[in-house]
Design a protein around this motif. Structure first.
Motif, PDB file in Angstrom:
ATOM      1  N   VAL A 139       5.514   3.159   9.299  1.00 34.90           N
ATOM      2  CA  VAL A 139       6.012   2.999   7.932  1.00 34.90           C
ATOM      3  C   VAL A 139       7.096   4.051   7.729  1.00 34.90           C
ATOM      4  O   VAL A 139       6.848   5.249   7.884  1.00 34.90           O
ATOM      5  CB  VAL A 139       4.872   3.188   6.909  1.00 34.90           C
ATOM      6  N   ARG A 140       8.305   3.599   7.396  1.00 37.66           N
ATOM      7  CA  ARG A 140       9.446   4.492   7.186  1.00 37.66           C
ATOM      8  C   ARG A 140       9.693   4.599   5.684  1.00 37.66           C
ATOM      9  O   ARG A 140      10.043   3.614   5.056  1.00 37.66           O
ATOM     10  CB  ARG A 140      10.671   3.945   7.918  1.00 37.66           C
ATOM     11  N   CYS A 141       9.498   5.802   5.148  1.00 36.59           N
ATOM     12  CA  CYS A 141       9.531   6.006   3.695  1.00 36.59           C
ATOM     13  C   CYS A 141      10.675   6.898   3.246  1.00 36.59           C
ATOM     14  O   CYS A 141      11.049   7.846   3.929  1.00 36.59           O
ATOM     15  CB  CYS A 141       8.241   6.686   3.231  1.00 36.59           C
ATOM     16  N   VAL A 142      11.168   6.593   2.056  1.00 37.06           N
ATOM     17  CA  VAL A 142      12.052   7.481   1.309  1.00 37.06           C
ATOM     18  C   VAL A 142      11.182   8.045   0.190  1.00 37.06           C
ATOM     19  O   VAL A 142      10.550   7.293  -0.549  1.00 37.06           O
ATOM     20  CB  VAL A 142      13.255   6.715   0.710  1.00 37.06           C
ATOM     21  N   ALA A 174      -3.687   5.091   3.030  1.00 40.01           N
ATOM     22  CA  ALA A 174      -3.669   3.862   2.220  1.00 40.01           C
ATOM     23  C   ALA A 174      -3.302   2.649   3.070  1.00 40.01           C
ATOM     24  O   ALA A 174      -3.932   1.590   2.951  1.00 40.01           O
ATOM     25  CB  ALA A 174      -2.699   4.008   1.051  1.00 40.01           C
ATOM     26  N   VAL A 175      -2.313   2.790   3.911  1.00 40.79           N
ATOM     27  CA  VAL A 175      -1.897   1.674   4.761  1.00 40.79           C
ATOM     28  C   VAL A 175      -3.000   1.338   5.761  1.00 40.79           C
ATOM     29  O   VAL A 175      -3.346   0.177   5.953  1.00 40.79           O
ATOM     30  CB  VAL A 175      -0.561   1.986   5.479  1.00 40.79           C
ATOM     31  N   ARG A 176      -3.577   2.355   6.389  1.00 41.78           N
ATOM     32  CA  ARG A 176      -4.648   2.118   7.354  1.00 41.78           C
ATOM     33  C   ARG A 176      -5.822   1.379   6.708  1.00 41.78           C
ATOM     34  O   ARG A 176      -6.306   0.374   7.216  1.00 41.78           O
ATOM     35  CB  ARG A 176      -5.138   3.423   7.971  1.00 41.78           C
ATOM     36  N   ALA A 218      10.974   4.259  -1.835  1.00 37.81           N
ATOM     37  CA  ALA A 218      11.341   3.006  -1.168  1.00 37.81           C
ATOM     38  C   ALA A 218      10.909   3.067   0.276  1.00 37.81           C
ATOM     39  O   ALA A 218      10.508   4.120   0.777  1.00 37.81           O
ATOM     40  CB  ALA A 218      12.854   2.797  -1.243  1.00 37.81           C
ATOM     41  N   LEU A 219      11.024   1.921   0.937  1.00 31.63           N
ATOM     42  CA  LEU A 219      10.820   1.863   2.375  1.00 31.63           C
ATOM     43  C   LEU A 219      12.186   1.731   3.018  1.00 31.63           C
ATOM     44  O   LEU A 219      13.042   0.999   2.534  1.00 31.63           O
ATOM     45  CB  LEU A 219       9.927   0.681   2.751  1.00 31.63           C
ATOM     46  N   ALA A 221       0.836  -1.208   0.000  1.00 35.19           N
ATOM     47  CA  ALA A 221       0.000   0.000   0.000  1.00 35.19           C
ATOM     48  C   ALA A 221       0.867   1.252   0.000  1.00 35.19           C
ATOM     49  O   ALA A 221       0.597   2.209  -0.731  1.00 35.19           O
ATOM     50  CB  ALA A 221      -0.940  -0.002   1.207  1.00 35.19           C
ATOM     51  N   ALA A 222       1.918   1.248   0.800  1.00 38.62           N
ATOM     52  CA  ALA A 222       2.807   2.417   0.860  1.00 38.62           C
ATOM     53  C   ALA A 222       3.555   2.610  -0.447  1.00 38.62           C
ATOM     54  O   ALA A 222       3.649   3.733  -0.967  1.00 38.62           O
ATOM     55  CB  ALA A 222       3.796   2.270   2.014  1.00 38.62           C
TER      56      ALA A 222
END
Length: 121
Positions: A73-76, A93-95, A25-26, A16-17
């Motif tokens: 969620v850790r995002c780049v 989206a993740v929720r 990226a994550l 989702a992310a």
């Protein structure tokens, strides 16, 4: 909660992310990076036996005693997008994705998502 269900929640959250425009990226947490550097066994686990895979290493899930889910969620992110807008989209989206997954599998629960932007490129 079975390990496979937890892994499925990780995967659903990661997909989702990553589907949100602007997410490049994550970012793995420090613990993930240290474990990967310290142990070849971790590579075997990451290759598919159990545990975290590269695609989900930027997602941390916690099931509370009350049965609620807390996800980080850790995002780049791509620097061409507004960070706050992308982070909000990722959170929603993740929720929604995780709540839907849980509903479909008979374990409806409250889902809280915290998005951390680690950097932009």
């Amino acid at each position: 909660m079975t390990a496979s269900k937890r892994e499925n929640v990780h995967r659903a959250a990661a997909r989702a992310a990553l589907d949100i425009p602007g997410v490049v990226a994550l970012q793995p947490a420090l613990a993930d990076r240290l474990a990967r550097a310290a142990s070849r066994v971790y590579e075997v686990v990451a290759a598919g036996a159990t545990g975290h895979r590269d695609e989900v290493s930027g997602v941390r899930c916690e099931l509370t005693p009350d049965g609620d889910w807390h996800l980080e969620v850790r995002c780049v992110l791509d620097g061409q997008h507004r960070v706050v807008d992308v982070a909000r989209r990722v959170r929603e989206a993740v929720r929604t994705t995780v709540a839907t997954y849980l509903d479909q599998h008979g374990t409806a629960a409250d889902v809280t998502v915290m998005v951390t932007v680690t950097r932009t490129v």
